[in-house]
Design an enzyme around this catalytic site. Sequence first.
Site, PDB file in Angstrom:
ATOM      1  N   LYS A 199      23.957  22.347  -9.046  1.00 24.05           N
ATOM      2  CA  LYS A 199      25.117  22.583  -9.918  1.00 24.05           C
ATOM      3  C   LYS A 199      26.142  21.480  -9.669  1.00 24.05           C
ATOM      4  O   LYS A 199      27.193  21.680  -9.053  1.00 24.05           O
ATOM      5  CB  LYS A 199      25.699  23.985  -9.698  1.00 24.05           C
ATOM      6  CG  LYS A 199      26.551  24.446 -10.891  1.00 24.05           C
ATOM      7  CD  LYS A 199      26.733  25.942 -10.857  1.00 24.05           C
ATOM      8  CE  LYS A 199      27.712  26.457 -11.878  1.00 24.05           C
ATOM      9  NZ  LYS A 199      27.417  26.177 -13.267  1.00 24.05           N
ATOM     10  N   TYR A 210      29.925  22.504  -8.060  1.00 26.77           N
ATOM     11  CA  TYR A 210      30.909  23.503  -8.472  1.00 26.77           C
ATOM     12  C   TYR A 210      30.246  24.860  -8.674  1.00 26.77           C
ATOM     13  O   TYR A 210      29.021  24.981  -8.697  1.00 26.77           O
ATOM     14  CB  TYR A 210      31.626  23.063  -9.758  1.00 26.77           C
ATOM     15  CG  TYR A 210      30.813  23.199 -11.034  1.00 26.77           C
ATOM     16  CD1 TYR A 210      29.781  22.328 -11.330  1.00 26.77           C
ATOM     17  CD2 TYR A 210      31.076  24.226 -11.941  1.00 26.77           C
ATOM     18  CE1 TYR A 210      29.040  22.457 -12.505  1.00 26.77           C
ATOM     19  CE2 TYR A 210      30.348  24.364 -13.110  1.00 26.77           C
ATOM     20  CZ  TYR A 210      29.328  23.470 -13.387  1.00 26.77           C
ATOM     21  OH  TYR A 210      28.591  23.609 -14.534  1.00 26.77           O
ATOM     22  N   ARG A 242      35.550   3.018  -2.678  1.00 26.97           N
ATOM     23  CA  ARG A 242      34.409   3.169  -3.574  1.00 26.97           C
ATOM     24  C   ARG A 242      33.221   2.302  -3.139  1.00 26.97           C
ATOM     25  O   ARG A 242      33.243   1.082  -3.227  1.00 26.97           O
ATOM     26  CB  ARG A 242      34.798   2.790  -5.010  1.00 26.97           C
ATOM     27  CG  ARG A 242      33.692   3.070  -6.002  1.00 26.97           C
ATOM     28  CD  ARG A 242      34.083   2.706  -7.419  1.00 26.97           C
ATOM     29  NE  ARG A 242      32.984   3.002  -8.331  1.00 26.97           N
ATOM     30  CZ  ARG A 242      31.918   2.224  -8.503  1.00 26.97           C
ATOM     31  NH1 ARG A 242      31.803   1.108  -7.829  1.00 26.97           N
ATOM     32  NH2 ARG A 242      30.965   2.587  -9.355  1.00 26.97           N
ATOM     33  N   HIS A 296      28.750   3.062  -3.054  1.00 26.76           N
ATOM     34  CA  HIS A 296      27.834   4.119  -3.481  1.00 26.76           C
ATOM     35  C   HIS A 296      27.308   4.992  -2.330  1.00 26.76           C
ATOM     36  O   HIS A 296      27.264   6.212  -2.444  1.00 26.76           O
ATOM     37  CB  HIS A 296      26.642   3.530  -4.251  1.00 26.76           C
ATOM     38  CG  HIS A 296      27.014   3.003  -5.606  1.00 26.76           C
ATOM     39  ND1 HIS A 296      27.867   1.939  -5.783  1.00 26.76           N
ATOM     40  CD2 HIS A 296      26.667   3.414  -6.845  1.00 26.76           C
ATOM     41  CE1 HIS A 296      28.027   1.710  -7.072  1.00 26.76           C
ATOM     42  NE2 HIS A 296      27.309   2.596  -7.747  1.00 26.76           N
ATOM     43  N   GLU A 313      17.271  24.555 -21.225  1.00 22.81           N
ATOM     44  CA  GLU A 313      18.362  25.542 -21.182  1.00 22.81           C
ATOM     45  C   GLU A 313      19.479  25.066 -22.099  1.00 22.81           C
ATOM     46  O   GLU A 313      19.410  23.971 -22.657  1.00 22.81           O
ATOM     47  CB  GLU A 313      18.875  25.696 -19.745  1.00 22.81           C
ATOM     48  CG  GLU A 313      19.451  24.411 -19.184  1.00 22.81           C
ATOM     49  CD  GLU A 313      19.939  24.505 -17.740  1.00 22.81           C
ATOM     50  OE1 GLU A 313      20.267  25.608 -17.277  1.00 22.81           O
ATOM     51  OE2 GLU A 313      20.009  23.436 -17.094  1.00 22.81           O
ATOM     52  N   LEU A 357      19.282  25.060 -14.310  1.00 26.99           N
ATOM     53  CA  LEU A 357      20.093  25.692 -13.280  1.00 26.99           C
ATOM     54  C   LEU A 357      19.613  27.140 -13.144  1.00 26.99           C
ATOM     55  O   LEU A 357      19.417  27.828 -14.153  1.00 26.99           O
ATOM     56  CB  LEU A 357      21.564  25.682 -13.689  1.00 26.99           C
ATOM     57  CG  LEU A 357      22.463  26.275 -12.613  1.00 26.99           C
ATOM     58  CD1 LEU A 357      22.657  25.283 -11.470  1.00 26.99           C
ATOM     59  CD2 LEU A 357      23.808  26.669 -13.182  1.00 26.99           C
ATOM     60  N   ARG A 396      24.009  29.975  -4.082  1.00 26.61           N
ATOM     61  CA  ARG A 396      23.700  28.798  -4.910  1.00 26.61           C
ATOM     62  C   ARG A 396      24.604  27.620  -4.525  1.00 26.61           C
ATOM     63  O   ARG A 396      24.166  26.472  -4.509  1.00 26.61           O
ATOM     64  CB  ARG A 396      23.853  29.139  -6.390  1.00 26.61           C
ATOM     65  CG  ARG A 396      23.416  28.000  -7.303  1.00 26.61           C
ATOM     66  CD  ARG A 396      23.400  28.405  -8.746  1.00 26.61           C
ATOM     67  NE  ARG A 396      24.740  28.706  -9.230  1.00 26.61           N
ATOM     68  CZ  ARG A 396      25.004  29.221 -10.432  1.00 26.61           C
ATOM     69  NH1 ARG A 396      24.010  29.493 -11.262  1.00 26.61           N
ATOM     70  NH2 ARG A 396      26.233  29.461 -10.802  1.00 26.61           N
TER      71      ARG A 396
HETATM   72  N1  PDD Z   1      27.740  27.283 -16.520  1.00 24.55           N
HETATM   73  N2  PDD Z   1      22.805  26.403 -17.128  1.00 24.55           N
HETATM   74  C1  PDD Z   1      23.822  25.521 -17.002  1.00 24.55           C
HETATM   75  C2  PDD Z   1      23.560  24.082 -17.249  1.00 24.55           C
HETATM   76  C3  PDD Z   1      25.098  25.986 -16.628  1.00 24.55           C
HETATM   77  O1  PDD Z   1      26.112  25.112 -16.484  1.00 24.55           O
HETATM   78  C4  PDD Z   1      25.304  27.375 -16.414  1.00 24.55           C
HETATM   79  C5  PDD Z   1      26.642  27.920 -16.000  1.00 24.55           C
HETATM   80  C6  PDD Z   1      24.214  28.236 -16.583  1.00 24.55           C
HETATM   81  C7  PDD Z   1      24.342  29.726 -16.352  1.00 24.55           C
HETATM   82  O2  PDD Z   1      24.572  29.992 -14.984  1.00 24.55           O
HETATM   83  P1  PDD Z   1      25.377  31.297 -14.520  1.00 24.55           P
HETATM   84  O3  PDD Z   1      24.672  32.452 -15.107  1.00 24.55           O
HETATM   85  O4  PDD Z   1      25.283  31.247 -13.033  1.00 24.55           O
HETATM   86  O5  PDD Z   1      26.784  31.133 -15.032  1.00 24.55           O
HETATM   87  C8  PDD Z   1      22.983  27.725 -16.919  1.00 24.55           C
HETATM   88  C9  PDD Z   1      29.072  27.616 -16.074  1.00 24.55           C
HETATM   89  C10 PDD Z   1      29.505  28.978 -16.508  1.00 24.55           C
HETATM   90  C11 PDD Z   1      30.038  26.519 -16.494  1.00 24.55           C
HETATM   91  O6  PDD Z   1      29.638  25.353 -16.358  1.00 24.55           O
HETATM   92  O7  PDD Z   1      31.142  26.797 -16.925  1.00 24.55           O
END
Ligand code: PDD
Length: 284
Positions: free
Chosen positions: A147, A33, A100, A102, A180, A205, A52
């Site tokens: 992501k 996403y 379903r 895997h 993070e 991320l 990304r």
């Molecule tokens: N989240 N780290 C994680 C685990 C994240 O899910 C996100 C973003 C970030 C920051 O990434 P960016 O600057 O590209 O938004 C760091 C989004 C906003 C979400 O899951 O809603």
Amino acid sequence: MSRIAYVAGQYLPHRQAAVHIEDRGYQFADGVYEVLAVVGGHLVDEELHLTRLHRSLGELRIPAPMSNSALKVVMREVVRRNGVDRGIIYLQITRGQAPREHAFPKAAKPVFVATSRRTKPPDPKLGRDGIAVITIPDIRWQRCDIKSVSLLPNVLGKQAAREAGAYEAWQVDRNEQVTEGTSTNAWIVTADGAVVTRAADSAILSGVTRLAVLDIMRREGYRLDERPFTVAEAKAAREAFLTSTTADLLPIVRIDGEPVGDGKPGQLSVKLREAYLVHAGVAA
Ligand code: PDD
């Protein structure tokens, strides 16, 4: 104005927008996403998000559902149909629908969903007064650079933060180093004025907001150190802050209840926040 979603080729009223129960996103969290900010109808850092997105898809060997120019058309159309001036776009691409099992299905077609909604800008009070974070063990997998929609540890972590009265939870690896936040990247400013954030390895991320802030710092000649930092180092830091598409840049004034620096938003954090808001088109 009623909400409209894009689902696998169609623009549908939100109420009718659905994917199949055998979508692999539902069955296996087998999808990726993106969240983009919309400011004044403009998509903030669109190219970085698309780069990304393609990287995440490539790592999972999910084919892109359409060309980049078509993706851009869909995003603009979803923003337009929902009358979003300030808000977000959510994009999700799963490996598709299949019985379903895997291993990758042979015939599945990726399912692409796009939604957009108006959001209130983050409460200016958070930027002014700063926020609190707690620390929790990082229980995620070893490919946090993708992501993926598999976000259960992040969900549990954010809930733990809410229940502790904090804005965010900083996840901590086995070496006591902060990876993070659950949906944000983590930063500190050391006593001697260096801005420190973990390098974009597979434990985090690579945030688009992080890249934009790094870019501002390089342009404006800040001292930067891309390396991991420990919880102890963060608690002894002069300043701390976090970044994300939805949070922008927020100063952190408490970690696990302990004040950061003098317990007020730090000078560099405030300056970087202002510069980022200009970059995003939120401030002049
Ligand atoms: N989240 N780290 C994680 C685990 C994240 O899910 C996100 C973003 C970030 C920051 O990434 P960016 O600057 O590209 O938004 C760091 C989004 C906003 C979400 O899951 O809603």
